[in-house]
Design a protein around this motif. Structure first.
Motif, PDB file in Angstrom:
ATOM      1  N   PRO A   1       0.802  -1.231   0.000  1.00  0.00           N
ATOM      2  CA  PRO A   1       0.000   0.000   0.000  1.00  0.00           C
ATOM      3  C   PRO A   1       0.834   1.281   0.000  1.00  0.00           C
ATOM      4  O   PRO A   1       0.423   2.275  -0.592  1.00  0.00           O
ATOM      5  CB  PRO A   1      -0.846  -0.121   1.264  1.00  0.00           C
ATOM      6  N   ARG A   2       1.997   1.279   0.635  1.00  0.00           N
ATOM      7  CA  ARG A   2       2.839   2.479   0.648  1.00  0.00           C
ATOM      8  C   ARG A   2       3.250   2.844  -0.778  1.00  0.00           C
ATOM      9  O   ARG A   2       3.100   3.982  -1.207  1.00  0.00           O
ATOM     10  CB  ARG A   2       4.062   2.275   1.527  1.00  0.00           C
TER      11      ARG A   2
ATOM     12  N   ARG B   1      -3.907  13.777  -1.677  1.00  0.00           N
ATOM     13  CA  ARG B   1      -3.992  14.634  -0.483  1.00  0.00           C
ATOM     14  C   ARG B   1      -5.436  14.670   0.025  1.00  0.00           C
ATOM     15  O   ARG B   1      -5.696  14.528   1.219  1.00  0.00           O
ATOM     16  CB  ARG B   1      -3.521  16.047  -0.821  1.00  0.00           C
ATOM     17  N   GLN B   2      -6.391  14.838  -0.895  1.00  0.00           N
ATOM     18  CA  GLN B   2      -7.802  14.891  -0.517  1.00  0.00           C
ATOM     19  C   GLN B   2      -8.280  13.549   0.052  1.00  0.00           C
ATOM     20  O   GLN B   2      -9.113  13.525   0.955  1.00  0.00           O
ATOM     21  CB  GLN B   2      -8.669  15.296  -1.717  1.00  0.00           C
ATOM     22  N   MET B   3      -7.741  12.448  -0.478  1.00  0.00           N
ATOM     23  CA  MET B   3      -8.098  11.132   0.069  1.00  0.00           C
ATOM     24  C   MET B   3      -7.765  11.073   1.555  1.00  0.00           C
ATOM     25  O   MET B   3      -8.564  10.595   2.363  1.00  0.00           O
ATOM     26  CB  MET B   3      -7.313  10.025  -0.653  1.00  0.00           C
TER      27      MET B   3
ATOM     28  N   THR C   1     -11.714   5.512  -4.017  1.00  0.00           N
ATOM     29  CA  THR C   1     -10.845   6.451  -4.722  1.00  0.00           C
ATOM     30  C   THR C   1      -9.541   5.767  -5.117  1.00  0.00           C
ATOM     31  O   THR C   1      -9.035   5.975  -6.230  1.00  0.00           O
ATOM     32  CB  THR C   1     -10.567   7.700  -3.864  1.00  0.00           C
ATOM     33  N   SER C   2      -9.009   4.939  -4.234  1.00  0.00           N
ATOM     34  CA  SER C   2      -7.797   4.180  -4.553  1.00  0.00           C
ATOM     35  C   SER C   2      -8.022   3.283  -5.762  1.00  0.00           C
ATOM     36  O   SER C   2      -7.173   3.215  -6.660  1.00  0.00           O
ATOM     37  CB  SER C   2      -7.355   3.322  -3.370  1.00  0.00           C
TER      38      SER C   2
ATOM     39  N   ARG D   1      -6.168   3.385  -9.237  1.00  0.00           N
ATOM     40  CA  ARG D   1      -5.472   2.180  -9.718  1.00  0.00           C
ATOM     41  C   ARG D   1      -5.886   1.871 -11.149  1.00  0.00           C
ATOM     42  O   ARG D   1      -5.050   1.617 -12.016  1.00  0.00           O
ATOM     43  CB  ARG D   1      -5.757   0.972  -8.828  1.00  0.00           C
ATOM     44  N   GLN D   2      -7.171   1.932 -11.421  1.00  0.00           N
ATOM     45  CA  GLN D   2      -7.650   1.637 -12.769  1.00  0.00           C
ATOM     46  C   GLN D   2      -7.172   2.684 -13.774  1.00  0.00           C
ATOM     47  O   GLN D   2      -6.873   2.352 -14.916  1.00  0.00           O
ATOM     48  CB  GLN D   2      -9.180   1.558 -12.776  1.00  0.00           C
TER      49      GLN D   2
END
Length: 192
Positions: free
Chosen positions: A68-69, A84-86, A107-108, A112-113
């Motif tokens: 994840p990092r 940043r907003q996430m 959102t991730s 990713r897509q």
């Protein structure tokens, strides 16, 4: 409210075993301190700040096939402000936790897509469905305890309350039960 006397008993027990565990645990405390000292959600380059703030985490933000990092770092390289907003939304305590987690995951997945060219590694690449997380809370005198299991986007997220108002061996057992549930192995059994 936490019973301070009981907490002090727990800390005393923890300190008894501290020297036996310190070499294996020190990096975790150093990683937390480093993160706290360098986290700045208003940094001009959020992605670089995130990368540096989490640079001491070693294996804490990776496991088996999940990274994840690195995923967040790659997302920030592509869309710094969205990432940043996430995190702003994830840390907004005015919204229910389950909604914040779900929004972060959604959102991730969108990022990713959109941006994954084989470099983003925080996906269930083997399609095992074995993606999970646990948030631990100390039990207080409040009637409400956050013991829930959420299925968010097919991923299991649990919130668990640890009863610290018990002896150290029972606290260790509570943690072992959580580890056993997820990994089928008692990690602390080999340490104590």
């Amino acid at each position: 409210m936490i019973d301070i006397d009981k907490l002090n008993e727990i800390l005393t027990e923890y300190k008894k075993h501290f020297n036996n565990r310190w070499n294996d645990e020190k990096y975790k405390w150093q990683a937390i301190k480093h993160f706290q000292s360098h986290w700045n959600i208003e940094a001009a380059n959020f992605g670089r700040m995130f990368e540096y703030a989490t640079s001491k985490t070693a294996n804490l933000l990776t496991s088996k096939n999940f990274y994840p990092r690195e995923m967040i770092i790659n997302f920030a390289k592509n869309d710094n402000e969205i990432v940043r907003q996430m995190f702003r939304k994830l840390f907004n305590k005015n919204e229910p936790l389950s909604e914040r987690i779900e929004l972060f995951q959604d959102t991730s997945e969108t990022l990713r897509q959109k941006y994954d060219e084989g470099t983003v590694k925080n996906q269930d690449s083997n399609n095992t469905g074995n993606v999970a997380g646990v948030l631990l809370y100390a039990k207080t005198t409040e009637n409400i305890t956050p013991d829930f299991t959420f299925n968010i986007g097919g991923n299991q997220i649990q919130t668990k309350t640890l009863d610290l108002n018990t002896d150290f061996t029972m606290i260790t057992k509570q943690l072992d039960d959580i580890a056993f549930y997820y990994f089928g192995k008692c990690y602390a059994c080999s340490v104590i």
